[in-house]
Design a protein around this motif. Structure first.
Motif, PDB file in Angstrom:
ATOM      1  N   ILE A  56      -8.886  -1.621   9.734  1.00  0.00           N
ATOM      2  CA  ILE A  56      -8.126  -1.595   8.724  1.00  0.00           C
ATOM      3  C   ILE A  56      -7.686  -2.958   8.066  1.00  0.00           C
ATOM      4  O   ILE A  56      -7.553  -2.878   6.378  1.00  0.00           O
ATOM      5  N   LEU A  57      -6.571  -3.922   8.601  1.00  0.00           N
ATOM      6  CA  LEU A  57      -6.112  -4.760   8.251  1.00  0.00           C
ATOM      7  C   LEU A  57      -6.800  -5.638   7.678  1.00  0.00           C
ATOM      8  O   LEU A  57      -6.848  -6.213   6.807  1.00  0.00           O
ATOM      9  N   PHE A  58      -8.076  -5.905   8.746  1.00  0.00           N
ATOM     10  CA  PHE A  58      -8.964  -6.862   8.605  1.00  0.00           C
ATOM     11  C   PHE A  58      -9.353  -6.657   6.941  1.00  0.00           C
ATOM     12  O   PHE A  58      -9.417  -7.482   5.886  1.00  0.00           O
ATOM     13  N   SER A  59      -9.556  -5.367   7.085  1.00  0.00           N
ATOM     14  CA  SER A  59     -10.736  -5.272   5.413  1.00  0.00           C
ATOM     15  C   SER A  59      -9.393  -5.188   4.252  1.00  0.00           C
ATOM     16  O   SER A  59      -9.282  -5.843   2.915  1.00  0.00           O
ATOM     17  N   ASP A  60      -8.123  -4.822   4.632  1.00  0.00           N
ATOM     18  CA  ASP A  60      -6.803  -5.436   3.289  1.00  0.00           C
ATOM     19  C   ASP A  60      -6.994  -7.125   3.139  1.00  0.00           C
ATOM     20  O   ASP A  60      -6.879  -6.968   1.654  1.00  0.00           O
ATOM     21  N   ALA A  61      -7.287  -7.504   4.316  1.00  0.00           N
ATOM     22  CA  ALA A  61      -6.768  -9.096   3.695  1.00  0.00           C
ATOM     23  C   ALA A  61      -7.786  -9.628   3.028  1.00  0.00           C
ATOM     24  O   ALA A  61      -7.682 -10.099   2.096  1.00  0.00           O
ATOM     25  N   VAL A  62      -9.073  -9.310   3.338  1.00  0.00           N
ATOM     26  CA  VAL A  62     -10.389  -9.451   2.210  1.00  0.00           C
ATOM     27  C   VAL A  62     -10.261  -8.910   1.020  1.00  0.00           C
ATOM     28  O   VAL A  62     -10.391  -9.453   0.199  1.00  0.00           O
ATOM     29  N   PHE A  63      -9.535  -7.841   1.248  1.00  0.00           N
ATOM     30  CA  PHE A  63      -9.833  -7.450  -0.605  1.00  0.00           C
ATOM     31  C   PHE A  63      -8.629  -8.107  -1.200  1.00  0.00           C
ATOM     32  O   PHE A  63      -8.900  -9.006  -2.388  1.00  0.00           O
ATOM     33  N   ALA A  64      -7.105  -8.311  -0.630  1.00  0.00           N
ATOM     34  CA  ALA A  64      -6.188  -9.670  -1.046  1.00  0.00           C
ATOM     35  C   ALA A  64      -6.993 -10.622  -1.369  1.00  0.00           C
ATOM     36  O   ALA A  64      -6.244 -10.926  -2.299  1.00  0.00           O
ATOM     37  N   ILE A  65      -7.385 -11.555  -1.049  1.00  0.00           N
ATOM     38  CA  ILE A  65      -8.433 -12.662  -0.748  1.00  0.00           C
ATOM     39  C   ILE A  65      -8.490 -12.767  -1.650  1.00  0.00           C
ATOM     40  O   ILE A  65      -9.046 -13.611  -2.707  1.00  0.00           O
ATOM     41  N   ALA A  66      -9.621 -10.962  -2.140  1.00  0.00           N
ATOM     42  CA  ALA A  66     -10.347 -11.562  -3.222  1.00  0.00           C
ATOM     43  C   ALA A  66     -10.602 -11.384  -4.293  1.00  0.00           C
ATOM     44  O   ALA A  66     -10.853 -11.997  -5.312  1.00  0.00           O
ATOM     45  N   ILE A  67      -9.634 -10.893  -4.491  1.00  0.00           N
ATOM     46  CA  ILE A  67      -8.719 -10.506  -5.764  1.00  0.00           C
ATOM     47  C   ILE A  67      -7.475 -11.569  -6.089  1.00  0.00           C
ATOM     48  O   ILE A  67      -7.452 -12.192  -7.070  1.00  0.00           O
ATOM     49  N   THR A  68      -7.140 -12.410  -5.242  1.00  0.00           N
ATOM     50  CA  THR A  68      -6.342 -13.881  -5.767  1.00  0.00           C
ATOM     51  C   THR A  68      -6.960 -14.627  -6.174  1.00  0.00           C
ATOM     52  O   THR A  68      -6.525 -15.997  -7.100  1.00  0.00           O
ATOM     53  N   LEU A  69      -8.677 -14.782  -4.992  1.00  0.00           N
ATOM     54  CA  LEU A  69      -8.898 -16.095  -5.526  1.00  0.00           C
ATOM     55  C   LEU A  69      -9.726 -15.427  -6.894  1.00  0.00           C
ATOM     56  O   LEU A  69     -10.521 -16.619  -7.741  1.00  0.00           O
ATOM     57  N   LEU A  70     -10.047 -14.363  -7.895  1.00  0.00           N
ATOM     58  CA  LEU A  70     -10.875 -14.390  -9.068  1.00  0.00           C
ATOM     59  C   LEU A  70     -10.021 -14.752 -10.300  1.00  0.00           C
ATOM     60  O   LEU A  70     -10.447 -16.002 -10.960  1.00  0.00           O
ATOM     61  N   ILE A  71      -8.359 -15.262 -10.435  1.00  0.00           N
ATOM     62  CA  ILE A  71      -7.400 -15.378 -11.129  1.00  0.00           C
ATOM     63  C   ILE A  71      -7.851 -17.191 -11.159  1.00  0.00           C
ATOM     64  O   ILE A  71      -7.176 -18.084 -11.944  1.00  0.00           O
ATOM     65  N   ILE A  72      -7.844 -18.277  -9.831  1.00  0.00           N
ATOM     66  CA  ILE A  72      -7.606 -19.352  -9.289  1.00  0.00           C
ATOM     67  C   ILE A  72      -8.635 -20.244 -10.540  1.00  0.00           C
ATOM     68  O   ILE A  72      -8.588 -21.593 -10.522  1.00  0.00           O
TER      69      ILE A  72
END
Length: 236
Positions: free
Chosen positions: A22-38
């Motif tokens: 579950i924590l790995f999944s949350d990390a993937v979500f956080a990275i994907a949602i952050t990369l959107l704005i870059i």
């Protein structure tokens, strides 16, 4: 000759391993949602630009920011649905891990799909199909996960809460089939009638119609399910 025996992990180890998934999944979500704005940057405005030409410079930025907002909302919604699913899980197996990775693959593809939308033109609609395919892949992953947990391996989920599980499963199923139908309809209209602008524009109207149909279908399913539960409680 001595033989090594792999011992079954203790319960606390299993809980820790499920928490890692579950924590790995949350990390993937956080990275994907952050990369959107870059990739989003303010447009370069030439000096001595006439006031009437500002819209031409700003328009691509506005569309890019709108795509970011939409993608942020989609990823956020997928995270909420994934969280709702994880609330019911108490065990895991390798099949669950593989299906979760399948779902996360499409989540992490969102920055690419959002960036591809910047190349969308009237004559080049491939970015739109990439984006819709990304959405369909995420919904397919959620549907596959819920089917695997609630239908094929109910022992992976906590006991009880049958109504909540059924409603969540039905929501994932209907959402996936809705987007898959939209994707198929648009693809057929563009590839079978490449020069039929009228048919292609009419196919866009199919999107809100199908979304509304899916919304009311889920509400009716929820109402009927709760009614059956209420009748069952009375009879017992």
């Amino acid at each position: 000759m001595s033989m090594s025996v792999i011992k079954e992990p203790r319960q606390e180890h299993k809980e820790f391993e499920l928490e890692r998934v579950i924590l790995f999944s949350d990390a993937v979500f956080a990275i994907a949602i952050t990369l959107l704005i870059i990739e989003i940057k303010l447009p370069h405005v030439p000096e001595h630009l006439a006031p009437g030409e500002y819209s031409k410079v700003i328009q691509p930025f506005v569309f890019e920011f709108f795509t970011f907002v939409a993608s942020f909302a989609f990823i956020g919604n997928f995270w909420i649905r994934h969280l709702q699913l994880c609330r019911f899980m108490q065990h895991y197996n390798i099949g669950l891990v593989y299906r979760n990775l399948f779902f996360l693959f499409f989540v992490v593809c969102f920055p690419f799909s959002a960036a591809a939308m910047m190349h969308l033109t009237t004559n080049f609609v491939l970015p739109m199909f990439i984006y819709l395919g990304n959405l369909a892949g995420c919904l397919a992953g959620l549907f596959w996960l819920s089917y695997y947990v609630f239908q094929r391996n109910p022992g992976l989920a906590i006991a009880g809460h049958h109504t909540e599980k059924e409603l969540l499963y039905q929501r994932f199923k209907y959402n996936f089939f809705t987007v898959a139908t939209v994707f198929t309809t648009l693809a057929l209209s563009f590839f079978i009638f490449p020069d039929g602008m009228t048919i292609q524009r009419l196919s866009y109207t199919f999107i809100p119609a199908l979304v509304l149909f899916n919304y009311f279908r889920i509400r009716i399913k929820k109402r009927n399910t709760l009614r059956l539960v209420h009748i069952g409680d009375k009879s017992s």
